[in-house]
Write a protein that holds these residues in place. Structure first.
Motif, PDB file in Angstrom:
ATOM      1  N   PRO A  53       0.810  -1.229   0.000  1.00  0.00           N
ATOM      2  CA  PRO A  53       0.000   0.000   0.000  1.00  0.00           C
ATOM      3  C   PRO A  53       0.840   1.274   0.000  1.00  0.00           C
ATOM      4  CG  PRO A  53      -0.895  -1.588   1.553  1.00  0.00           C
ATOM      5  CD  PRO A  53       0.426  -2.136   1.092  1.00  0.00           C
ATOM      6  N   GLY A  54       0.428   2.230  -0.834  1.00  0.00           N
ATOM      7  CA  GLY A  54       1.106   3.520  -0.891  1.00  0.00           C
ATOM      8  C   GLY A  54       2.371   3.536  -1.719  1.00  0.00           C
ATOM      9  N   THR A  55       2.691   2.403  -2.367  1.00  0.00           N
ATOM     10  CA  THR A  55       3.897   2.325  -3.186  1.00  0.00           C
ATOM     11  C   THR A  55       3.577   1.601  -4.488  1.00  0.00           C
ATOM     12  OG1 THR A  55       4.760   0.146  -2.527  1.00  0.00           O
ATOM     13  CG2 THR A  55       5.132   1.966  -1.000  1.00  0.00           C
ATOM     14  N   SER A  56       4.573   1.521  -5.362  1.00  0.00           N
ATOM     15  CA  SER A  56       4.417   0.743  -6.595  1.00  0.00           C
ATOM     16  C   SER A  56       5.065  -0.631  -6.460  1.00  0.00           C
ATOM     17  CB  SER A  56       5.054   1.497  -7.772  1.00  0.00           C
ATOM     18  OG  SER A  56       6.445   1.717  -7.528  1.00  0.00           O
ATOM     19  N   ALA A  57       5.532  -0.961  -5.261  1.00  0.00           N
ATOM     20  CA  ALA A  57       6.250  -2.219  -5.020  1.00  0.00           C
ATOM     21  C   ALA A  57       5.289  -3.355  -4.699  1.00  0.00           C
ATOM     22  CB  ALA A  57       7.248  -2.042  -3.870  1.00  0.00           C
ATOM     23  N   LYS A  58       5.811  -4.569  -4.740  1.00  0.00           N
ATOM     24  CA  LYS A  58       5.062  -5.764  -4.366  1.00  0.00           C
ATOM     25  C   LYS A  58       5.839  -6.533  -3.292  1.00  0.00           C
ATOM     26  CE  LYS A  58       2.688  -6.389  -8.804  1.00  0.00           C
ATOM     27  NZ  LYS A  58       1.351  -6.056  -8.261  1.00  0.00           N
ATOM     28  N   PHE A  59       5.122  -7.275  -2.490  1.00  0.00           N
ATOM     29  CA  PHE A  59       5.771  -8.067  -1.451  1.00  0.00           C
ATOM     30  C   PHE A  59       6.617  -9.176  -2.072  1.00  0.00           C
ATOM     31  CE2 PHE A  59       2.011  -6.410   0.800  1.00  0.00           C
ATOM     32  CZ  PHE A  59       2.628  -5.868   1.926  1.00  0.00           C
ATOM     33  N   ASP A  60       7.745  -9.439  -1.453  1.00  0.00           N
ATOM     34  CA  ASP A  60       8.587 -10.563  -1.853  1.00  0.00           C
ATOM     35  C   ASP A  60       8.059 -11.817  -1.150  1.00  0.00           C
ATOM     36  OD1 ASP A  60      10.809 -12.073  -2.813  1.00  0.00           O
ATOM     37  OD2 ASP A  60      11.811 -11.784  -0.901  1.00  0.00           O
ATOM     38  N   LEU A  61       7.715 -12.839  -1.913  1.00  0.00           N
ATOM     39  CA  LEU A  61       7.165 -14.077  -1.360  1.00  0.00           C
ATOM     40  C   LEU A  61       8.077 -15.239  -1.714  1.00  0.00           C
ATOM     41  CD1 LEU A  61       4.797 -15.599   0.035  1.00  0.00           C
ATOM     42  CD2 LEU A  61       3.766 -15.837  -2.241  1.00  0.00           C
ATOM     43  N   GLN A  62       8.492 -15.982  -0.697  1.00  0.00           N
ATOM     44  CA  GLN A  62       9.356 -17.136  -0.915  1.00  0.00           C
ATOM     45  C   GLN A  62       8.873 -18.310  -0.059  1.00  0.00           C
ATOM     46  OE1 GLN A  62      13.697 -16.458  -0.968  1.00  0.00           O
ATOM     47  NE2 GLN A  62      13.279 -14.272  -0.746  1.00  0.00           N
ATOM     48  N   THR A  63       9.181 -19.509  -0.525  1.00  0.00           N
ATOM     49  CA  THR A  63       8.874 -20.719   0.243  1.00  0.00           C
ATOM     50  C   THR A  63      10.127 -21.579   0.341  1.00  0.00           C
ATOM     51  OG1 THR A  63       8.152 -21.912  -1.736  1.00  0.00           O
ATOM     52  CG2 THR A  63       6.446 -20.759  -0.445  1.00  0.00           C
ATOM     53  N   SER A  64      10.120 -22.461   1.324  1.00  0.00           N
ATOM     54  CA  SER A  64      11.229 -23.390   1.490  1.00  0.00           C
ATOM     55  C   SER A  64      10.715 -24.530   2.370  1.00  0.00           C
ATOM     56  CB  SER A  64      12.425 -22.686   2.137  1.00  0.00           C
ATOM     57  OG  SER A  64      13.539 -23.568   2.210  1.00  0.00           O
ATOM     58  N   SER A  65      11.629 -25.325   2.880  1.00  0.00           N
ATOM     59  CA  SER A  65      11.272 -26.379   3.827  1.00  0.00           C
ATOM     60  C   SER A  65      12.363 -26.469   4.877  1.00  0.00           C
ATOM     61  CB  SER A  65      11.098 -27.731   3.122  1.00  0.00           C
ATOM     62  OG  SER A  65      12.310 -28.139   2.507  1.00  0.00           O
ATOM     63  N   VAL A  66      11.966 -26.766   6.097  1.00  0.00           N
ATOM     64  CA  VAL A  66      12.920 -26.918   7.195  1.00  0.00           C
ATOM     65  C   VAL A  66      12.650 -28.245   7.888  1.00  0.00           C
ATOM     66  CG1 VAL A  66      13.143 -24.438   7.562  1.00  0.00           C
ATOM     67  CG2 VAL A  66      11.438 -25.713   8.839  1.00  0.00           C
ATOM     68  N   GLU A  67      13.681 -28.793   8.488  1.00  0.00           N
ATOM     69  CA  GLU A  67      13.539 -30.061   9.192  1.00  0.00           C
ATOM     70  C   GLU A  67      12.997 -29.792  10.587  1.00  0.00           C
ATOM     71  OE1 GLU A  67      16.097 -34.053   8.940  1.00  0.00           O
ATOM     72  OE2 GLU A  67      17.086 -32.484  10.117  1.00  0.00           O
ATOM     73  N   LYS A  68      11.719 -30.081  10.773  1.00  0.00           N
ATOM     74  CA  LYS A  68      11.070 -29.821  12.055  1.00  0.00           C
ATOM     75  C   LYS A  68      11.575 -30.778  13.129  1.00  0.00           C
ATOM     76  CE  LYS A  68       6.455 -28.996  13.944  1.00  0.00           C
ATOM     77  NZ  LYS A  68       4.998 -29.024  13.642  1.00  0.00           N
ATOM     78  N   VAL A  69      11.593 -32.053  12.824  1.00  0.00           N
ATOM     79  CA  VAL A  69      12.238 -33.072  13.640  1.00  0.00           C
ATOM     80  C   VAL A  69      13.072 -33.917  12.692  1.00  0.00           C
ATOM     81  CG1 VAL A  69      10.441 -33.123  15.408  1.00  0.00           C
ATOM     82  CG2 VAL A  69      10.261 -34.628  13.435  1.00  0.00           C
ATOM     83  N   GLN A  70      13.976 -34.714  13.240  1.00  0.00           N
ATOM     84  CA  GLN A  70      14.897 -35.465  12.393  1.00  0.00           C
ATOM     85  C   GLN A  70      14.150 -36.341  11.389  1.00  0.00           C
ATOM     86  OE1 GLN A  70      17.739 -37.769  14.558  1.00  0.00           O
ATOM     87  NE2 GLN A  70      19.003 -38.200  12.765  1.00  0.00           N
ATOM     88  N   GLY A  71      14.429 -36.087  10.112  1.00  0.00           N
ATOM     89  CA  GLY A  71      13.832 -36.887   9.048  1.00  0.00           C
ATOM     90  C   GLY A  71      12.486 -36.391   8.562  1.00  0.00           C
ATOM     91  N   ILE A  72      11.932 -35.356   9.209  1.00  0.00           N
ATOM     92  CA  ILE A  72      10.620 -34.837   8.798  1.00  0.00           C
ATOM     93  C   ILE A  72      10.758 -33.357   8.459  1.00  0.00           C
ATOM     94  CG2 ILE A  72       8.228 -34.427   9.470  1.00  0.00           C
ATOM     95  CD1 ILE A  72       8.421 -36.780  11.356  1.00  0.00           C
TER      96      ILE A  72
END
Length: 243
Positions: free
Chosen positions: A156-175
């Motif tokens: 809002p109030g600018t000509s920019a857009k939000f940067d959106l990224q995804t990834s994955s992290v190991e919550k517990v070992q092997g998952i």
């Protein structure tokens, strides 16, 4: 810094003039010097007033701009959570997320316990099991009624857009768990305001301030979907959810 230097310089000039009036200036010239002195006093007073009011005005404008930005980030978060509920993962494609809201459906489920018989060697025993039945569907779009989600990625109030990224992290070992982050640089949101105040804002450590250089929601390093803003930007209902 400029204001502080101006005030110091004005104080020194006023002090010098006062000394000259008392000790060096002929009586005939003193009325003119007195007028100059009063003008300098008025300028000094204005400079002090400006120095006091400048951060107040900045903070007022900052909160107004941040509130609009955070509202959009909350929509993005809600859309991502809905996407994960239906598909199992987050997405880093804004157009896909908007389309998802328009077309996807939540499954409405009912959980019940049933008793089944199982053979255990020579014995037949009753075992209680939990069964989840799908009893209907609900449009995802219903949760976004009245919200301009089609433009939620515009800052809002600018000509920019939000940067959106995804990834994955190991919550517990092997998952591994799917994670996302949407963010925008504070300097983009605060463009046009005092640069020294913007620099200080980007160094904020939290507390009553938005932490860090960005306004963001989610994280690529941790399994969390909260934002980095303080509770003052949330409604009472949202604060209860986060507690």
């Amino acid at each position: 810094m400029y204001t502080i230097l101006t005030i110091i310089a004005a104080v020194l000039v006023v002090g010098l003039l006062a000394y000259l009036i008392v000790n060096k200036i002929p009586k005939g010239v003193r009325p003119v010097i007195s007028i100059v002195l009063w003008l300098l006093i008025a300028f000094l007073g204005y400079s002090i007033y400006t120095a006091i009011m400048a951060p107040i005005a900045f903070n007022k404008e900052k909160v107004a701009r941040y509130s609009k930005v955070i509202d959009n980030l909350k929509m993005i978060r809600d859309a991502e959570l809905a996407h994960r509920e239906v598909t199992g993962v987050f997405t880093d494609k804004p157009s896909d997320l908007i389309k998802f809201i328009d077309t996807a459906k939540f499954a409405i489920t009912e959980t019940r316990n049933i008793v089944v018989q199982e053979q255990r060697g020579a014995l037949t025993i009753d075992v209680e099991k939990r069964v989840v039945d799908t009893i209907g569907f609900k449009d995802v779009r219903a949760d976004f009624a009245g919200k301009n989600y089609a433009k939620m990625f515009e800052v809002p109030g600018t000509s920019a857009k939000f940067d959106l990224q995804t990834s994955s992290v190991e919550k517990v070992q092997g998952i591994s768990a799917s994670v996302f982050e949407a963010k925008v640089d504070k300097a983009v949101v605060l463009e046009g305001l005092d640069k020294d105040f913007i620099r200080q804002e980007k160094e904020a450590l939290g507390g009553v301030d938005v932490r860090g250089e960005f306004i963001s929601v989610g994280s690529l390093e941790d399994v969390k979907t909260g934002g980095n803003w303080p509770p003052s930007y949330d409604t009472a209902e949202e604060k209860d959810k986060n507690e």
